[in-house]
Design a protein around this motif. Structure first.
Motif, mmCIF file in Angstrom:
data_model
loop_
_atom_site.group_PDB
_atom_site.id
_atom_site.type_symbol
_atom_site.label_atom_id
_atom_site.label_comp_id
_atom_site.label_asym_id
_atom_site.label_seq_id
_atom_site.Cartn_x
_atom_site.Cartn_y
_atom_site.Cartn_z
ATOM 1 N N CYS A 145 0.822 -1.209 0.000
ATOM 2 C CA CYS A 145 0.000 0.000 0.000
ATOM 3 C C CYS A 145 0.857 1.260 0.000
ATOM 4 O O CYS A 145 1.781 1.402 0.805
ATOM 5 N N HIS B 265 -6.465 -0.539 4.708
ATOM 6 C CA HIS B 265 -7.803 -0.048 4.377
ATOM 7 C C HIS B 265 -8.478 -0.861 3.288
ATOM 8 O O HIS B 265 -9.700 -0.979 3.271
ATOM 9 N N VAL B 266 -7.699 -1.445 2.397
ATOM 10 C CA VAL B 266 -8.274 -2.416 1.468
ATOM 11 C C VAL B 266 -8.909 -3.548 2.282
ATOM 12 O O VAL B 266 -10.035 -3.980 2.026
ATOM 13 N N MET C 6 -2.645 4.759 -0.685
ATOM 14 C CA MET C 6 -3.607 3.881 -1.357
ATOM 15 C C MET C 6 -5.013 4.385 -1.047
ATOM 16 O O MET C 6 -5.738 4.805 -1.919
ATOM 17 N N CYS C 7 -5.317 4.481 0.228
ATOM 18 C CA CYS C 7 -6.655 4.914 0.573
ATOM 19 C C CYS C 7 -6.592 5.579 1.938
ATOM 20 O O CYS C 7 -6.643 4.908 2.966
HETATM 21 MG MG LIG Z 1 -5.047 0.769 2.040
#
Ligand SMILES: [Mg+2]
Ligand code: SF4
Ligand code: SF4
Ligand SMILES: [Mg+2]
Ligand SMILES: [Mg+2]
Ligand SMILES: [Mg+2]
Ligand SMILES: [Mg+2]
Ligand SMILES: [Mg+2]
Ligand SMILES: [Mg+2]
Ligand SMILES: [Mg+2]
Ligand SMILES: [Mg+2]
Ligand SMILES: [Mg+2]
Lengths: 369, 335, 85, 335, 369, 85
Positions: free
Chosen positions: E34, E194-195, F1-2
């Protein structure tokens, strides 16, 4: 002629006018119908040169001034439409409608473009294919053929998003209305030079004959105006009433037949409203049925109720435009009504009588007294 | 490293701003006093200091004889000159619309530098902001300037007295004509261009010789009409000028005739109006005529006791009319 | 009412004329004045040529001066001078 | 007589301009030195004079704790203060978009006056331009300022030497958080607002007591990160700061967490960074803490011999990372 | 835990990692998949704390970086369309396509709005009924449900002028691709926190088992990363390979089933291109036929030939993203390619590996050496 | 990423939650997390609540510390401490 010769000729003409006017033994009132003449008269200080018994009154010859509130309200309503671009001569920008003006609409975001020629609207229409471009077609016989020619050019070029909001007006019918008005007294007309370029001089003959009132077509040099005044005083002194032409270098007896024909192709005479005079029969132009596709009022009529109700103010523009009162007779003149905060259109337009009085100091200026 | 268009990042105070500064702005303005990334410049002044500012928002940005940068420097130089000062230092605040060509920016800055050199001043401090596309009009420039007031002078409308002569430094309306013509489809001959120029050397000569010049004023926005009206009101005198004395290029009169403008209301950017005691008037005219920007200087009228607060113009045929304050902006008319 | 200025026609192409007024040039439509030719002076209003302007007649002014000459202050005298001129 | 919206005519130099001036601008700025319709002001200065300018283009124009007018005065006051000067006079150049509410203009001008009063300066010269609707963004303000450099001081990055302490006057990022929050749908508690304030009284006290302060700098656009980097490069030293020493309001950190910003890069409008010889550092902190705008002043790091031209930050867990120059403008991120 | 305790715990973890790594007697390479982890690792200076034989390599977990040129070219082409408003996360603005970037298009007048949430696009669509609003739907499993939910919300609210240009990507397929790549060597994965909130931890099990490579899901505090590293070193030291969860406060084994279902309603898995890796089977999401009305590529396909041909540069992003080379192996790094003038997306994105190396001083910074 | 942040839910109306992060509030969509209630802490990403955040477990850290305690520098020792803990 050099400037010195011009000044001498002017002095000479003034002397002749003074002498001739004296022989009549009475007060003479001449009306300049054309607003451009009004401005030249003020700018050149002609009123101050004339003897006390020769009075100049201004007539309904300012296209902006005679355009009634409801036309302005319509123009503003169209301007506020998100799909419309208004094109207009700069003159119209500040003319008050019932509640607002185009200038105010522009300040609030309406897309209003000032053009020098109605033809400029065609390019704007081409550049904005997703908009309706509406030209505010105001003016007299001189300007009507330019709007008509623009419609014909748009048609020929396949431009489908150019429209007219028309309020063109004709001079002779309103002159007659004035002469029929008991309140109005006029000893002669300074006839509009550029209207006559299109119409020719013949159109004034019936009026001059029927009402026995002299008329002189002239140009826009101070000397030309003095020459016209000399001719008018002379006719009065001799008891004559005829149409004379002091603007022969551009005004032909027959006018401009091509312009007349093109106007006639697109427009037809119709009753129309004048500020202060109400509806004058056949004194305006409306688009012919064949050109309805270029008439915004037919293509996209405003919903009923979109126009505000008429307002009441102490503005005496209506009477000023008929030469019945002078701006100084208006209680608002120079007080609530000044060019920066005009109440009536006569104070807005550069050619407006009230504006000319104010701007050129009539009634408030110390020099030349 | 700087791209060919100005971007928002160029105004965000980071690396890109630095690059714009180092590659475009500093090379253009470059002089020993220029603040380099500091908060301000330091200069030596003493005594009475003149301080002025103007923002420039002209359209088009490039026009016959100049560009917005020329105006931005000359305008502030002239305002300092009109207060009776020798201009010394100016600031330059740029507000640039995202997407503005760097090439145009360079040209504008180069012109600013050139005008600064001619005026004998330094651009010592500046600022650059970039706003989003559609939130400005290419570029706006603000300049502020400081200068040393010439000792012994005291420019003030209150010193204007009846009998003084009104001097105009040259032909009027050229700048506005150059700007307006293109906007309305008119083509001017090459000879007609903005009169924009720094007048400080001329005014210095005038004031050195005649310190009792009452008022100097550059007739910019609102033209000669605005300046005369302001001074008539501020001095509580009348001003009477002579139509025939006004120098107006034939082409400028042509633009006015076509568009319905009055040349008295057209902006000038390299002219000045001076109010001078009658006995010194011709002397001042002579000094002005010796300067390249005053070659056509002449007396155009005088201050009067009557008509207090008003401006009159004696017309060619001998009448007198009011010359009023301009009302708003100039738009072409048909009537 | 209707501002208009005299201008010299420099060239005409497709009913578009290039005209010059005191050194200032502009394109105008010749639609309303098809008979005009380059070299003519025309009266221009709102971007259209409206009429051909005749050469200014110096005689005209002379006639006026003659009309007024020797006619000091009386109508009769002026009348007379006109009939003489 | 002025309408409720600003129109093009208000900027055309005629009667309407005069009315705007007389009814709106002069009453707001009013002071004895203000040029009234003249070309510029005259003020008395002597010796070393600081001169600076900035344009303000902030959006929104009104935000928690202030408006663009507050920034326009404080920003220029602070730039003068940072050069080691006592601010004296400023200019105000307004570029207004047609249709701007006169009410808002009055509020902005009133704030400018209020800030000028607090800073002890006069707004002595100004200019107003109005541009067409859609050609600006409500209002842009340029201010330029002049001030007297405090004798005996010499602020310059070249005076920064290894071992000097870096002092920060208080919490960072408040201004940017107040501006950015609303733009991205975030609501801040009333306690978080712009820190915009005039720092000249505080810097005067600092410099009077410790004239050998090497550099003062207000961390505006680009934040503390930009200022430290500029000084590291200009002084050819390294700067190492301590993450844990940085005062950051919890809410400001919250805004950063949500939008992906780093508080070191957020603009401040009422903070200063000072580089001070180590032995005077605590003394300077104490002086700052006595001023209402320096209550949270503290030492955040020091100047080093190593890492010339670079800025390092000691992280909470003991690592060290570079603090680089900001690259462009801040946009919210998801990654 | 206060800051001091945190620092002590960090030191303690580093000591343990160092000791454990030493017991393995070899160099260990862990990949953080990430990009947000990448940034935290650099920001917190974690690399400097680790022993020489524990190497961290960054994976393809920056959505901006893995988005190939042709997607950017499409986005730019739509942006330039006068009828289109692009809405996008700020991250995409400067990513280079073949010839240009969105940022450049914006500078040249394209209407591009930066949003914090895809939902903001709905209001923009409502405010601009005559425009097509196109949201650039990029991201991984975390972000996909927010785009899908936006489509469902638009449908429910009857908004017909909001569209997606989709390039969402899935993590497990690309992890497998990396493990199958002979050039890539990885001793364990720091798995994206978070994925995993959306997917749960189960999806990693097959990979971890099949390739016998440890994986630890963790959060974004420096301490959480150190904890994950401790667990990874420990698994290696013990010869284990299992999925551990150091982010239990938000990551549930089953993830977020509602999000999974909503994504599944609007999207289906599809082959998709990754920068540097080519087409990876079933590693992306495409809109289902039922939602074609929200897919700008179906509603308004770009004319063929509107996209520029692929370019060739020395940029090694493709290898950087697979952890095969470090940015310093790229000849352009820090020279022609710097954040202000990025050549590859890895230098553009805040999460880009090259950007992180450059920004946080790897290879150019004196402190901490 | 997020990027995602934990926030406290203050209120929910029509699947729109008002959440607070360090005193900063914003509206977020609750569409993806219908089970959340006011008072819950939720993880927010791109304007959506994504998951309920459990109360931070102090025991967890203690367990880790215990795991590492008394295990200086050898794998065996750490292993041991874990099995003890
Ligand atoms: Mg993430
Ligand atoms: S002065 Fe004003 S209000 Fe009075 S008649 Fe004239 S325009 Fe109307
Ligand atoms: S340094 Fe730049 S060119 Fe090299 S791999 Fe990274 S992004 Fe590509
Ligand atoms: Mg006429
Ligand atoms: Mg500063
Ligand atoms: Mg000024
Ligand atoms: Mg000026
Ligand atoms: Mg600045
Ligand atoms: Mg001036
Ligand atoms: Mg500055
Ligand atoms: Mg500043
Ligand atoms: Mg000014």
């Amino acid at each position: 002629m050099d400037k010195k010769e011009e000044r001498e000729l002017a002095q000479r003409l003034v002397a002749e006018i003074t002498a001739l006017a004296e022989t009549t033994g009475r007060k003479l009132r001449f009306m300049e119908v054309c607003g451009t003449h009004t401005v030249v008269i003020f700018r050149a200080g002609i009123r101050q040169l004339l003897p006390a018994n020769v009075e100049l009154v201004s007539g309904p010859g300012c296209p902006v001034c005679v355009t009634p509130d409801d036309y302005m309200d319509k123009a503003i309503a169209y301007a506020q439409h998100p799909e419309v671009i208004i094109t207009t001569f700069g003159d119209m920008l500040k003319v008050p409608g019932t509640k607002s003006s185009l200038s105010e609409a522009k300040t609030n975001g309406a897309d209003i473009r000032i053009v020098y020629s109605p033809l400029d609207s065609i390019q704007i229409a081409k550049d904005n294919p997703d908009k309706k471009v509406v030209f505010l077609a105001v003016g007299f016989e001189t300007t009507a053929p330019t709007a008509a020619a623009t419609v014909l050019a748009a048609e020929q070029q396949g431009v489908k998003n150019l429209f007219m909001l028309s309020a063109q007006k004709l001079v002779p019918p309103v002159m007659e209305t004035l002469l029929n008005d008991a309140q109005v007294h006029v000893d002669g007309f300074i006839l509009p030079g550029h209207v006559s370029v299109v119409t020719g001089t013949g159109i004034y003959e019936p009026i001059v004959q029927n009402y026995h009132v002299p008329g002189v077509v002239t140009g826009f040099e101070p000397l030309q105006i003095l020459r016209a005044l000399y001719r008018l005083v002379k006719q009065v002194a001799k008891g004559e009433a005829k149409v004379e032409n002091e603007y022969e270098d551009v005004v032909r007896p027959e006018g401009n037949p091509v312009s007349q024909r093109i106007t006639d192709t697109v427009y037809e005479a119709a009753d129309t409203g004048w500020r202060g005079m109400g509806i004058v029969p056949l004194s305006g132009l409306k688009m012919r049925a064949e050109y309805a596709a270029f008439d915004i009022e037919q293509v996209m009529p405003l919903p009923v109720g979109e126009l505000p109700p008429a307002k009441k103010t102490a503005c005496r523009c209506g009477e000023v435009l008929r030469g019945i009162v002078t701006p100084q007779d208006c209680p608002l003149f120079g007080k609530a009504c000044v060019p920066t905060h005009a109440i009536g259109p006569c104070m807005v337009s550069v050619e407006g009588v009230c504006a000319a009085w104010f701007k050129y100091g009539q009634g408030r200026f110390e020099y030349g007294k | 490293m700087v791209s060919d268009k100005v971007t928002l990042a160029h105004g965000a105070g980071g690396k890109m701003s630095q690059e714009l500064m180092e590659e475009v702005i500093l090379p253009a303005y470059g002089n020993p006093l220029l603040e380099e990334m500091h908060d301000g410049a330091q200069v030596q002044m003493s005594g009475q200091v003149a301080f002025t500012t103007d923002s420039y928002v002209v359209q088009p940005l490039f026009f016959a004889g100049g560009n917005i940068g020329k105006l931005a420097v000359c305008g502030t130089v002239n305002d300092l000159a009109m207060t009776g000062a020798i201009p010394r230092y100016i600031s330059a605040g740029l507000i640039i619309e995202e997407g503005f060509p760097v090439k145009d920016l360079k040209e504008i800055l180069a012109t600013m530098r050139q005008m600064a050199d001619e005026a004998g001043i330094y651009i010592v401090t500046g600022d650059t902001k970039v706003v989003e596309k559609g939130k400005a009009d290419g570029i706006f420039i603000n300049t502020a300037g400081i200068g040393d007031v010439i000792r012994g002078t005291h420019i003030s409308p209150k010193n204007v007295k009846p009998g003084m002569k009104v001097i105009l430094s040259g032909y009027i309306g050229d700048h506005a004509a150059a700007i307006l013509a293109g906007r309305h489809g008119l083509t001017l001959p090459d000879t007609v261009k903005t009169d924009c120029a720094p007048l400080c050397h001329m005014t210095k000569a005038m004031l050195s010789a005649v310190p009792d010049i009452a008022v100097l004023r550059d007739p910019t926005r609102g033209g000669v009409a605005a300046v005369l009206n302001e001074i008539a009101v501020a001095s509580d005198c009348g001003i009477l000028i002579d139509e025939e004395a006004l120098p107006i290029h034939e082409e400028v009169q042509g633009v006015c005739d076509i568009l319905g403008f009055d040349p008295l209301y057209l902006a000038n950017e390299g002219k000045c109006v001076a109010f001078v005691p009658a006995d010194r008037a011709q002397g001042v005219v002579d000094i002005m005529r010796a300067n390249k920007y005053g070659r056509d200087a002449r007396i155009i009228g005088e201050v009067t006791e009557t008509a207090k607060g008003q401006v009159g113009l004696r017309t060619a045929i001998g009448g007198i009319r009011v010359v009023d304050m301009p009302l708003g902006n100039l738009v072409p008319r048909i009537c | 009412m209707c501002l208009a200025v005299p201008a010299k026609v420099l060239e005409i192409e497709n009913a578009i004329g290039k005209v010059e007024i005191a050194g200032v040039s502009r394109e105008v439509s010749m639609m309303l004045l098809p008979e005009a030719k380059p070299g003519d002076f025309v009266l221009v209003h709102a971007g259209f040529a409206m009429q051909i302007v005749d050469e200014k007649d110096a005689e005209e002014t002379n006639a006026l001066l003659a009309e007024m000459k020797g006619a000091p202050r009386t109508v009769g005298a002026i009348e007379e001078s006109v009939s003489h001129g």
